[in-house]
Write an enzyme that holds these catalytic residues in place. Structure first.
Site, PDB file in Angstrom:
ATOM      1  N   ASP A 188      -0.989  -9.905   2.119  1.00 27.77           N
ATOM      2  CA  ASP A 188      -0.624  -8.502   2.031  1.00 27.77           C
ATOM      3  C   ASP A 188      -1.581  -7.839   1.049  1.00 27.77           C
ATOM      4  O   ASP A 188      -2.401  -8.500   0.403  1.00 27.77           O
ATOM      5  CB  ASP A 188       0.834  -8.340   1.599  1.00 27.77           C
ATOM      6  CG  ASP A 188       1.441  -7.037   2.109  1.00 27.77           C
ATOM      7  OD1 ASP A 188       0.673  -6.082   2.374  1.00 27.77           O
ATOM      8  OD2 ASP A 188       2.673  -6.956   2.243  1.00 27.77           O
ATOM      9  N   TYR A 189      -1.463  -6.550   0.921  1.00 31.98           N
ATOM     10  CA  TYR A 189      -2.393  -5.732   0.154  1.00 31.98           C
ATOM     11  C   TYR A 189      -2.521  -6.244  -1.287  1.00 31.98           C
ATOM     12  O   TYR A 189      -1.590  -6.122  -2.074  1.00 31.98           O
ATOM     13  CB  TYR A 189      -1.893  -4.293   0.171  1.00 31.98           C
ATOM     14  CG  TYR A 189      -2.887  -3.237  -0.212  1.00 31.98           C
ATOM     15  CD1 TYR A 189      -3.531  -2.497   0.766  1.00 31.98           C
ATOM     16  CD2 TYR A 189      -3.161  -2.954  -1.536  1.00 31.98           C
ATOM     17  CE1 TYR A 189      -4.424  -1.496   0.433  1.00 31.98           C
ATOM     18  CE2 TYR A 189      -4.054  -1.961  -1.885  1.00 31.98           C
ATOM     19  CZ  TYR A 189      -4.682  -1.225  -0.900  1.00 31.98           C
ATOM     20  OH  TYR A 189      -5.576  -0.231  -1.247  1.00 31.98           O
TER      21      TYR A 189
END
Length: 758
Positions: free
Chosen positions: A296-297
């Site tokens: 994820d980011y």
């Protein structure tokens, strides 16, 4: 599948679920892929394992995540040219995408195509209801069609990879990201996960120009953050993971999803981004997953803040060794993987495995054969505005849930004088909902516009905001009261602004904000019939004044056709047919709350107050205000005549459970019959109820229909003491009814058989 697949009238999640025709698509490129890997430098390999935000992206896309430094357009193009970047996300310019793909294919040393990705959560140009709202439709075909429409619009700009669907089971209304998922139930969650994967990817294979690779997220347990706090720790048992949080992922993978995203949270102290047990032992060894895992980011970088990694280099090591193939936004793999290999910390052969997975997916998506195939000038031109308004309107009205309708105040008459009051009564803000990166709110239909189009005389509509979502308006309450006095009926559109739900929007109190509560109290005091329409992305708790409204409707965030969809249902052109995919608790303090909670050793014996030494609060019972599955129609469905046959289910047999539903109302009814079971004695504690099937039936006034469900041993399975799926003979309670807290009740017995065949 390794979990029991329950059946509905709309989807059969079974071990025979077919995967779209992607097998073998990469085979013609296998030799080329191996040749590329052997020719790549370590820096180029790390580049294929790196994805960054697009240098050219719309403002909402940049605002949806923490600030990043992707570099200028030219700097990002140079990174692609030098093989240091293999994928970008959240751009929507077909021209820029073509330019970047040209750099990758024609100007880089090896000519490896770029993978273009995006967060297309509930629509691209055409914005559909938020996923939680769409879940209220209990309609797999609808979810499949809206996902397909989103893919058709997005792929025209070159996007081949989508960071959706979110399949996290969410059971705490305080958590803001529940708005992105399918609610609290595992069966419904699995059904929608399959439908959305099939919709995004299409049925023509991943090489098709309209196919968009799906990414079930977030693996795993993200919806179980302590206290409903986003990004928080998760401490659940392995049994809970396997029984509640894993099944939607398994269903999505069986449907053909070939990528997944790691969760921000830890599970029992080990962050998902460094969790080899989760990403290797479970995902790959147990489930046979052949795709790739993306962080994820900046999730790999955040291993430092977790206290697991000493520095960025260590974070890159932990994430890669933990099973994360591709690094998003942090650039850690590009910066540190080459040195980690050269220093002997990570084997180059392991890097090759991850690169092979990425290149194989690029081949399966047809990017090696036609890197520009998804870039269609004709399709892009058609996609400048929402293309699928009719579908958005259908999805909107099917998502609406009517909680209450005392005195038949709904449907509204088209000749009434109506006061439309509330912060969301007019304007195009707060209609589409959170996680809209590419749709223009200017195209959304406001509530007042939808009402005027439905009324005989639009002049009979008076519109007053009364307050903002979280602030008072000077003179607002006085104007609202005056409008209410002059009306036959009042419709108040209240609840949450669209920035009150979504990522990083956890709430400590899930009530309607105080300025709106003051507005509701003043308007209801006028004494006119009041309809409350709740705009929200989560379950809300209503105070006593709000609950006194004659009618209550959950209007969610319905997307581009909000005003028309609401008018369709509130004026009676269409029956309300939505049902709650989440329980609405009585108090915030009950959170987390879900209908299938476990039986305790001291359950309450009654619904009366004063009973002590039982599993109950001093102030209220632990029951919902409006339970999972609840929703009313304009008809009056009545359940009768439960039949469980001879009450026995043979080990290898089937049991039909049926009931009759009669519409005793004067209008047609769209009813959702639901089948629940309870295992009365098992080797581990079991939920008080579990949904095992649902069927939609339309009944004209006075009409009856028989609904029939078929149960097999498979429907009764659970994760036993050995942490594997099992089933045990014994007695079960069964219900057919309209929600998780009511219905016709019966019993049956699963007879003993060959346990080895369970």
């Amino acid at each position: 599948m390794s979990f029991p697949a329950s059946r509905t009238s709309e989807a059969r999640l079974s071990s025979e679920a077919t995967r779209p025709g992607t097998a073998g698509k990469a085979a013609p490129h296998a030799e080329r892929i191996e040749s590329l890997i052997s020719a790549m430098t370590l820096e180029e390999k790390a580049g294929q394992l790196t994805i960054m935000p697009a240098a050219l992206a719309p403002a909402p896309a940049n605002a949806a995540n923490p600030a990043a430094v992707p570099g200028s357009i030219e700097e990002q193009a140079q990174a692609v040219r030098e093989g240091r970047l293999g994928a970008v996300f959240n751009g929507d310019s077909a021209d820029w995408h073509r330019r970047m793909q040209t750099v990758a294919v024609e100007e880089s040393r090896l000519g490896i195509p770029l993978l273009l990705a995006a967060d297309v959560i509930h629509g691209f140009r055409t914005i559909f209801p938020v996923p939680l709202a769409e879940a209220a439709a209990f309609d797999a075909d609808l979810a499949r069609r809206t996902a397909r429409a989103a893919a058709e619009e997005a792929t025209a700009t070159g996007i081949a990879w989508n960071f959706a669907p979110m399949v996290d089971i969410s059971r705490d209304a305080r958590w803001g990201r529940g708005v992105e998922g399918g609610g609290e139930d595992v069966l419904l969650g699995c059904t929608l996960a399959v439908a959305r994967v099939e919709g995004f990817q299409g049925d023509k294979g991943l090489t098709d120009a309209g196919a968009m690779l799906a990414t079930p997220k977030h693996l795993a347990g993200y919806g179980a953050g302590t206290g409903g706090l986003d990004y928080n720790s998760v401490d659940v048992s392995e049994r809970t993971l396997r029984e509640i949080h894993f099944p939607p992922f398994q269903a999505a993978f069986e449907a053909g999803a070939l990528s997944t995203m790691a969760a921000f949270n830890d599970v029992a102290g080990v962050p998902a981004h460094a969790n080899a047990w989760l990403m290797k032992d479970v995902l790959r060894s147990e489930w046979g997953f052949e795709g790739f895992v993306v962080s994820d980011y900046t999730g790999d970088f955040e291993l430092i803040a977790h206290g697991l990694a000493e520095d960025e280099r260590d974070a890159a090591r932990l994430a890669f060794q933990g099973g994360v193939d591709m690094s998003m936004s942090s650039n850690l793999y590009a910066e540190h993987l080459p040195d980690l290999v050269r220093s002997g910390v990570i084997a180059e052969a392991d890097v090759d495995v991850a690169v092979r997975r990425v290149l194989t997916l690029k081949a399966q998506l047809g990017l090696f054969d036609d890197p520009y195939g998804r870039l269609s000038p004709e399709r892009v031109e058609a996609n400048d505005q929402p293309r699928y308004r009719d579908l958005a309107r259908e999805a909107g009205r099917k998502s609406i849930v009517m909680l209450k309708n005392d005195g038949g105040v709904l449907p509204l008459r088209r000749d009434q004088k109506i006061a439309l009051i509330g912060p969301f009564a007019e304007g195009r803000d707060h209609l589409n909902g959170p996680w809209v990166l590419f749709g223009d709110p200017a195209y959304a239909v406001p509530v007042d516009e939808g009402f005027r189009a439905a009324m005989d005389d639009p002049a009979n509509l008076t519109v007053v905001r009364g307050s903002e979502a979280e602030a008072s308006l000077e003179g607002g309450i006085e104007a609202a009261v005056e409008a209410a006095r002059g009306a036959d009926v009042v419709v108040m559109v209240v609840g949450e602004g669209e920035r009150m739900s979504g990522e990083a929007q956890s709430r400590i109190d899930i009530c309607i904000p105080e300025p709106q509560r003051d507005l509701i109290a003043a308007v209801t005091a006028v004494g006119k019939p009041v309809v409350l329409v709740l705009k929200c992305g989560r379950a809300l708790v209503l105070d006593e004044t709000a609950k006194q409204a004659q009618a209550l409707v959950v209007g969610w965030f319905l997307g581009v056709e909000t005003g028309n969809a609401l008018a369709d249902v509130l004026f009676g052109a269409h029956e309300p047919s939505g049902r709650l995919p989440i329980s609405f608790p009585r108090h915030t303090g009950q959170s987390p709350f879900h209908y299938d909670r476990k039986v305790t050793g001291r359950p309450p014996l009654s619904l009366e107050h004063g009973e002590e030494f039982k599993a109950r609060y001093r102030e209220t019972l632990n029951v919902a205000e409006w339970p999972f599955g609840h929703g009313l129609t304009y008809g009056d469905p009545v359940y009768e005549g439960l039949d469980v046959g001879d009450g026995t289910l043979a080990w290898d047999g089937e049991l039909e459970v049926s009931a009759t539903i009669t519409n005793r109302g004067a209008r047609a009814a769209e009813e959702l019959a639901q089948l629940y079971i309870h295992d009365r004695a098992a080797s581990v504690t079991r939920p008080i109820r579990q949904l095992k099937g649902f069927q939609r039936v339309r009944l004209e006034a006075g009409q009856s229909a028989r609904v029939r469900f078929t149960l097999t041993r498979r429907d009764l399975m659970f994760v036993g003491r050995e942490l594997s799926w099992t089933v045990e003979p014994g007695r079960f309670t069964v219900w057919i009814g309209p929600n998780a807290e009511s219905g016709l009740e019966g019993t049956f017995e699963l007879l003993a058989g060959d346990a080895a065949s369970a």
